[in-house]
Design a protein around this motif. Structure first.
Motif, PDB file in Angstrom:
ATOM      1  N   MET A   7      30.341  41.599  37.783  1.00  0.00           N
ATOM      2  CA  MET A   7      29.698  41.571  39.095  1.00  0.00           C
ATOM      3  C   MET A   7      30.732  41.631  40.209  1.00  0.00           C
ATOM      4  N   ALA A   8      31.841  40.951  39.996  1.00  0.00           N
ATOM      5  CA  ALA A   8      32.853  40.861  41.046  1.00  0.00           C
ATOM      6  C   ALA A   8      33.695  42.115  41.136  1.00  0.00           C
ATOM      7  N   GLN A   9      33.886  42.818  40.026  1.00  0.00           N
ATOM      8  CA  GLN A   9      34.911  43.854  40.001  1.00  0.00           C
ATOM      9  C   GLN A   9      34.393  45.265  39.769  1.00  0.00           C
ATOM     10  N   LYS A  10      33.251  45.405  39.149  1.00  0.00           N
ATOM     11  CA  LYS A  10      32.796  46.765  38.834  1.00  0.00           C
ATOM     12  C   LYS A  10      31.907  47.336  39.929  1.00  0.00           C
TER      13      LYS A  10
END
Lengths: 228, 228
Positions: B145-148
């Motif tokens: 959720m944070a990076q993709k």
DNA sequence: CGATTGCTTGACCCCCATCAATCCTCGTGG
DNA sequence: CCACGAGGATTGATGGGGGTCAAGCAATCG
């Protein structure tokens, strides 16, 4: 080497549910390590074969994403366990643990803990509760990551740092994070985090002196975290 | 009313570690409910006072974010438990459970499960393992959720739907989600999810017929999920 | 067969990732 | 004690991803 029986942090975690006998057995077979700031305790894929009990210091628990950026999942304070997840699933580490301040950690080998889990229902129940609480926190973090803006997440993070690690007389947060770590907690680029910190500073919501951050306007931060 | 002893899904979860005696005790006090598609099993803040065992159907587990959008945390298939987290922490529900297909669920009251947890170490160990596995999944989801990007998350979601729920002869996914649900899983606006689905369709990576989705080019999807 | 709900596409704009340049800080060695 | 180098912090410029509003279109249902 100091004994678990006299360790203060024991009161903070599931070890408090052990009997005197169980505790002294653990005390006898544990080993203690000093981890300096920046050093890693374990990395993704490592076979840990036990759990760590943090007796002093703070560390970050993170994971590398496919695009090569580190995402910090949570911060661990003294008194907390580390590595129970891998132990219970008999799995290699899924996350990496890196010291943020100098740490002292005790390592308890696998078999010792597993025995106690199977034989002391109170202990296993306590571990289960910890794990359940972690799961709740993780679920809430998923929602925040998916739905909140970077600004909201930064505000929320500052509040939670204050709550978890406290602040000194000058209201400076007791935890010292690099700008990069801050960015990796809220899941954004370092420059974005810096920009928002300066914005908060300009609006006198926080003050910045080097790595010292102090919260000047908590109510405002709470409003920002909620989306206003 | 059917008995747990003859229930097939029992083999899929921690109940399989119970003794015949314990199981029949549970069978005697459980209640069974039918939940129609769209109905909620429980909502955030509810006192559940027990756990649900899904004997048929699929449901989504979600949470409202501050800005009023629903975030789906995960999907639950038949055989899974629901509500253990709240039970173990003696807490109200943190999440909401809504049927996506018609469901049949069995409710096991609190005290019954707690007794077994305290008295059967094999059972509590099994629950602990489930919880640990959920925690690992949650951590990985946080990183995603944070990076993709939204595109990566959509590709990944399609692959995991196929893996978890399977597909029929025509390679249509067995699970039928609304566009809104799809968007709420990957944490984006409905229109964004739709746009990306059409893009995948144009590139012949998937095909769309109403609510039927089939994966035409799995290797390509895997590459997209990895960021290419 | 309206009417409500869900699906699709277009237009617009803002948040944030990225690249780049500069400044600051601090530890190290001369 | 100072010079210097390296890594961290800061600010600017820029472009794209994705959120939002709006308007048609399809489908489902009383």
């Amino acid at each position: 080497m100091s004994k678990c029986e006299q360790c203060i942090v024991r009161q903070l975690n599931s070890l408090k549910t052990l009997t005197a006998k169980e505790l002294s057995k653990i005390s006898a077979c544990k080993t203690t390590r000093i981890i300096k700031k920046g050093e890693t305790l374990f990395d993704e894929g490592d076979h840990i074969n036990g759990v760590f009990c943090i007796s002093a210091g703070i560390c970050k628990v993170s994971k590398m994403s496919a695009n090569g950026r580190e995402q910090i999942i949570h911060l661990v304070n003294k008194g907390d366990f580390l590595g129970e997840r891998s132990l219970i699933n008999d799995d290699v580490a899924n996350l990496k643990a890196t010291a943020i301040h100098d740490m002292e950690v005790c390592f308890i080998p696998r078999d010792e803990i597993i025995d106690d889990l199977k034989q002391n229902p109170e202990f296993s129940m306590s571990v289960l509760k910890d794990m359940a609480m972690s799961l709740k926190n993780a679920h809430n973090l998923i929602v925040d990551m998916a739905q909140k803006t970077v600004k909201q997440r930064l505000a929320e993070m500052l509040l939670s740092l204050d709550k978890k690690f406290g602040h000194n007389r000058d209201s400076n947060l007791d935890i010292h994070l690099s700008r990069e770590d801050i960015a990796n907690i809220i899941g954004t680029a370092t420059e974005s985090a810096i920009r928002l910190l300066s914005e908060f500073k300009r609006e006198e919501i926080i003050s910045l002196k080097g790595k010292n951050i102090s919260l000047l306007n908590v109510p405002k931060l709470k409003k920002i975290a909620q989306g206003f």
